[in-house]
Write a protein that holds these residues in place. Structure first.
Motif, PDB file in Angstrom:
ATOM      1  N   LYS A  58       0.817  -1.141   0.049  1.00 24.43           N
ATOM      2  CA  LYS A  58      -0.033  -0.159  -0.027  1.00 24.43           C
ATOM      3  C   LYS A  58       1.002   1.272  -0.214  1.00 24.43           C
ATOM      4  O   LYS A  58       1.795   1.385   0.520  1.00 24.43           O
ATOM      5  CB  LYS A  58      -0.833  -0.061   1.301  1.00 24.43           C
ATOM      6  N   THR A 110      -3.090  -7.911  -5.501  1.00 27.13           N
ATOM      7  CA  THR A 110      -3.305  -6.963  -4.365  1.00 27.13           C
ATOM      8  C   THR A 110      -4.230  -7.466  -3.615  1.00 27.13           C
ATOM      9  O   THR A 110      -5.033  -8.405  -3.656  1.00 27.13           O
ATOM     10  CB  THR A 110      -3.471  -5.441  -4.813  1.00 27.13           C
ATOM     11  N   ALA A 137       1.541  -6.627  -5.312  1.00 25.47           N
ATOM     12  CA  ALA A 137       1.545  -5.656  -4.136  1.00 25.47           C
ATOM     13  C   ALA A 137       0.933  -6.215  -3.047  1.00 25.47           C
ATOM     14  O   ALA A 137       1.254  -5.626  -1.811  1.00 25.47           O
ATOM     15  CB  ALA A 137       0.771  -4.240  -4.483  1.00 25.47           C
TER      16      ALA A 137
END
Length: 285
Positions: A58, A110, A137
């Motif tokens: 993040k 993510t 991510a």
């Protein structure tokens, strides 16, 4: 060799700047440890520059909000630099490797619906089969069965699709305990023949960005405090900065209660070059 200390104040005259890991040092995903909060406050009161350096996919603002919600006021430290932020800035600016080597069509991995790491970027989010590159991510808890990724990632590796890993951590704390983190999936992709560029600790890119954010101080006056030999300590040592390992973090099962902390650390680290300068049970002023 590593020196075991009881309190951070014992070595406070050795550094002017602090790079502070988040998970395992400040908190375990919920409330900030009371003693860690008081330690940060004491560092702040003594004029130390404090930058939280996190292997979070993040962006920095998201982590700042998360840390504040957990109980550490932003006024007590000087900022957050996450690997997700460094990845976002690199993809925005396209000035250096590895960001100059990827295209626009991105397969994003993510947690949940979060798209902050690509917001505002000139990217087209596509399925893996159409992607120019993979941006890893985060991983949902349900996606941590690494073997389940084999078929799709093997096909991507065969097409020479590069991966940017914006969270090199190998494990993550969850309500179910420790689970594989994005770094584990990235290593799996490498094992399939895929090319991976890592953005976070222990890799050069994030430490260069951190020292720049601190105003380019002398590395020997900077202390990296973290709980991972593989990420915080190795990265700090490679950057020429001082290192302090919190033993109650990711290595706690191997270290807490050890009667020979130096020997236990050396067995974990594998070599003297990967050993921390100091070790502490938990972050206490």
């Amino acid at each position: 060799m590593t020196e075991m200390i009881a309190r951070l104040q014992q070595i406070a005259d050795r550094f002017d700047h602090v790079l502070l890991d988040q998970y395992g040092v400040l908190h375990h995903g919920k409330g900030v440890f009371v003693e860690a909060r008081d330690c940060v406050a004491s560092l702040h009161d003594r004029g130390k520059t404090i930058l939280v350096l996190s292997n979070s996919g993040k962006r920095s603002a998201d982590n700042l909000h998360r840390i504040a919600k957990a109980g550490l006021e932003p006024a007590l430290y000087d900022g957050v630099l996450s690997s997700g932020e460094v990845a976002w800035q690199g993809l925005r600016d396209r000035k250096s490797v590895p960001f100059t080597q990827v295209g626009r069509r991105c397969f994003l991995v993510t947690r949940g619906p979060d798209r902050g790491v690509v917001d505002g970027l000139d990217l087209e989010l596509v399925d893996l089969e159409a992607a120019d590159f993979i941006l890893l991510a985060g991983l949902d808890d349900g996606d941590t069965d690494i073997g389940a990724w084999r078929e799709r990632l093997a096909a991507a590796a065969a097409r020479n699709v590069p991966m940017l890993c914006a969270n090199p951590d190998l494990t993550m704390f969850t309500d179910s305990g420790l689970l594989p983190a994005p770094g584990a999936l990235a290593q799996f992709y490498e094992g399939l023949g895929g090319a991976v560029s890592y953005i976070g600790k222990p890799h050069r890119v994030i430490f260069e960005a951190a020292l720049q954010a601190l105003g380019h101080p002398k590395p020997e006056r900077v202390l990296m405090i973290g709980d991972s030999l593989d990420h915080d300590i190795l990265g700090g040592r490679n950057a020429g900065i001082l290192t302090l390992l919190v033993t109650s973090g990711v290595h706690r099962e191997a270290l807490v209660g050890s009667t020979d902390i130096t020997g236990s650390l050396l067995r974990l680290a594998g070599s003297a070059a990967r050993m921390p300068h100091w070790a502490i049970d938990r972050l206490v002023w």
